[in-house]
Design a protein around this motif. Structure first.
Motif, PDB file in Angstrom:
ATOM      1  N   HIS A  81     -98.512  12.358 -48.508  1.00  0.00           N
ATOM      2  CA  HIS A  81     -99.808  12.387 -47.844  1.00  0.00           C
ATOM      3  C   HIS A  81     -99.935  13.696 -47.065  1.00  0.00           C
ATOM      4  N   THR A  82    -100.840  14.585 -47.528  1.00  0.00           N
ATOM      5  CA  THR A  82    -100.904  15.939 -46.976  1.00  0.00           C
ATOM      6  C   THR A  82    -101.175  15.967 -45.478  1.00  0.00           C
ATOM      7  N   PRO A  83    -102.153  15.237 -44.951  1.00  0.00           N
ATOM      8  CA  PRO A  83    -102.363  15.281 -43.493  1.00  0.00           C
ATOM      9  C   PRO A  83    -101.132  14.864 -42.694  1.00  0.00           C
ATOM     10  N   THR A  84    -100.413  13.859 -43.186  1.00  0.00           N
ATOM     11  CA  THR A  84     -99.189  13.433 -42.496  1.00  0.00           C
ATOM     12  C   THR A  84     -98.135  14.526 -42.561  1.00  0.00           C
ATOM     13  N   ARG A  85     -98.010  15.170 -43.709  1.00  0.00           N
ATOM     14  CA  ARG A  85     -97.043  16.264 -43.839  1.00  0.00           C
ATOM     15  C   ARG A  85     -97.378  17.394 -42.873  1.00  0.00           C
ATOM     16  N   VAL A  86     -98.655  17.724 -42.735  1.00  0.00           N
ATOM     17  CA  VAL A  86     -99.054  18.807 -41.833  1.00  0.00           C
ATOM     18  C   VAL A  86     -98.711  18.456 -40.383  1.00  0.00           C
ATOM     19  N   ILE A 134     -91.807  27.241 -41.474  1.00  0.00           N
ATOM     20  CA  ILE A 134     -92.566  25.998 -41.365  1.00  0.00           C
ATOM     21  C   ILE A 134     -94.053  26.307 -41.246  1.00  0.00           C
ATOM     22  N   GLY A 135     -94.395  27.354 -40.481  1.00  0.00           N
ATOM     23  CA  GLY A 135     -95.795  27.764 -40.377  1.00  0.00           C
ATOM     24  C   GLY A 135     -96.374  28.153 -41.727  1.00  0.00           C
ATOM     25  N   ALA A 136     -95.556  28.793 -42.586  1.00  0.00           N
ATOM     26  CA  ALA A 136     -96.013  29.150 -43.931  1.00  0.00           C
ATOM     27  C   ALA A 136     -96.286  27.898 -44.760  1.00  0.00           C
ATOM     28  N   LYS A 137     -95.444  26.884 -44.615  1.00  0.00           N
ATOM     29  CA  LYS A 137     -95.676  25.629 -45.330  1.00  0.00           C
ATOM     30  C   LYS A 137     -96.991  24.988 -44.906  1.00  0.00           C
ATOM     31  N   PHE A 167     -99.856  26.922 -46.398  1.00  0.00           N
ATOM     32  CA  PHE A 167     -99.982  26.637 -47.829  1.00  0.00           C
ATOM     33  C   PHE A 167    -100.692  25.309 -48.059  1.00  0.00           C
ATOM     34  N   LEU A 168    -100.287  24.280 -47.324  1.00  0.00           N
ATOM     35  CA  LEU A 168    -100.911  22.965 -47.489  1.00  0.00           C
ATOM     36  C   LEU A 168    -102.383  22.982 -47.081  1.00  0.00           C
ATOM     37  N   GLN A 169    -102.711  23.824 -46.110  1.00  0.00           N
ATOM     38  CA  GLN A 169    -104.094  23.920 -45.646  1.00  0.00           C
ATOM     39  C   GLN A 169    -104.894  24.990 -46.387  1.00  0.00           C
ATOM     40  N   ARG A 170    -104.251  25.623 -47.364  1.00  0.00           N
ATOM     41  CA  ARG A 170    -104.906  26.643 -48.201  1.00  0.00           C
ATOM     42  C   ARG A 170    -105.483  27.771 -47.352  1.00  0.00           C
ATOM     43  N   GLN A 171    -104.634  28.328 -46.489  1.00  0.00           N
ATOM     44  CA  GLN A 171    -105.024  29.432 -45.617  1.00  0.00           C
ATOM     45  C   GLN A 171    -104.176  30.655 -45.971  1.00  0.00           C
TER      46      GLN A 171
END
Length: 316
Positions: free
Chosen positions: A237-242, A274-277, A280-284
């Motif tokens: 679940h992407t929001p949970t991962r973020v 971790i900030g890069a991850k 990436f998940l937020q497509r920034q």
């Protein structure tokens, strides 16, 4: 691996408190509790807290305790939900053992694990905790991986053979899957136990232990780590991962001051990784590039850092 002679008086062996925080694992909790009973290490007690389960977990535990209350010392508490860190801290407060073995109600111990970990701590008095490996099983107890560290997390277990390697592994290659640690009560008192309010309370605790060179490792599978629908959904679940990654980044930044160089710089580098991850998940793309460049720069810088000769900062 030699086993303890259980014919000896168990009063001569250190008491191990097995601590089980339980939450919504009605299908798995009996296997977890059975494994504590089945482990041959004789000097043990079992402390269980149901942390406000909404399924039949509490009933399963109550039935099991009623059946086995004469087989070993058991304390069982059922209360409202307070979260995993608060529950672990309460379990420690209720425990009587010199050694503490946190568990999880969907995983289970493997026979001989307590024996091996107690032996390690008895022969390494400078260590506050020891971690082992796990096997990975599915919801039906079918083995998926022989080694949780190597096969699930792709970790290099050779790193864990030295204090330097353990520090680098805990900082950069988190591979602790499942309840694989045995801890001295005194070590938890030193590092203030689990930080309540965190979702990734385990990494935070192990960073504090590693900063003191208080963490050891044995290449023995001490538990079965279960992968099933509920924990898989959290990792997908992407929001949970973020949210989890953002918390991890804050932990890395907060705990960097506990380490000498070059580990302090490595932990700062990990915060950018971790900030890069997250980016990436937020497509920034712009933050992604920034964090990757910062990560690579700090990794290179860490190789140039001379290990500090000053006493390490005390964990707080």
């Amino acid at each position: 691996m030699m086993a303890f002679d259980v014919s000896n008086n168990t009063e001569t062996l250190p008491l191990v408190s097995v601590l089980i925080p339980a939450f919504n694992h009605e299908r798995f909790v009996q296997r977890c509790l059975d494994s504590v009973l089945e482990d041959p290490y004789p000097a043990k007690e079992l402390i269980i807290i149901d942390d406000g389960s909404t399924d039949k977990t509490a009933d399963r535990i109550a039935d099991w305790v009623a059946t086995h209350c004469m087989d070993l010392p058991i304390e069982y508490v059922r209360r409202e939900n307070r979260g995993i860190a608060a529950t672990l801290n309460e379990l420690v407060a209720r425990a009587s053992g010199e050694f503490l073995r946190p568990g999880a109600s969907d995983d289970y111990l493997l026979p001989g694990g307590l024996d091996a970990q107690v032996r390690y701590l008895l022969t390494h008095p400078g260590k506050g905790a020891v971690i082992g490996d796990s096997v990975v099983v599915d919801q039906d107890d079918k083995k998926i991986h022989e080694s949780g560290m190597r096969d699930l997390h792709r970790a290099n277990k050779h790193l864990y053979r030295s204090d330097d390697g353990i520090r680098r592994a805990i900082i950069s290659q988190w591979a602790i899957g499942g309840p694989v640690a045995l801890m001295r009560r005194s070590a938890l008192d030193t590092v203030d136990r689990w930080s309540e309010g965190l979702r990734i309370e385990d990494w935070d605790l192990f960073l504090r232990l590693a900063a003191r060179d208080a963490l050891g490792f044995i290449d023995v599978s001490v538990c079965a780590y279960r992968i099933h629908g509920a924990n898989l959904s959290k990792t997908r679940h992407t929001p949970t991962r973020v949210i989890n990654l953002a918390e991890s980044r804050q932990v890395a930044l907060r705990r960097a001051c506990l380490f000498d160089e070059p580990y302090r710089t490595l932990l700062r580098a990990q915060s950018h990784y971790i900030g890069a991850k997250i980016a990436f998940l937020q497509r920034q793309p712009s933050p992604l590039v920034f964090h990757l460049l910062a990560y690579l720069s700090l990794v290179v810088l860490s190789k140039l850092r001379v290990p500090s000769t000053n006493p390490r900062a005390e964990a707080t």
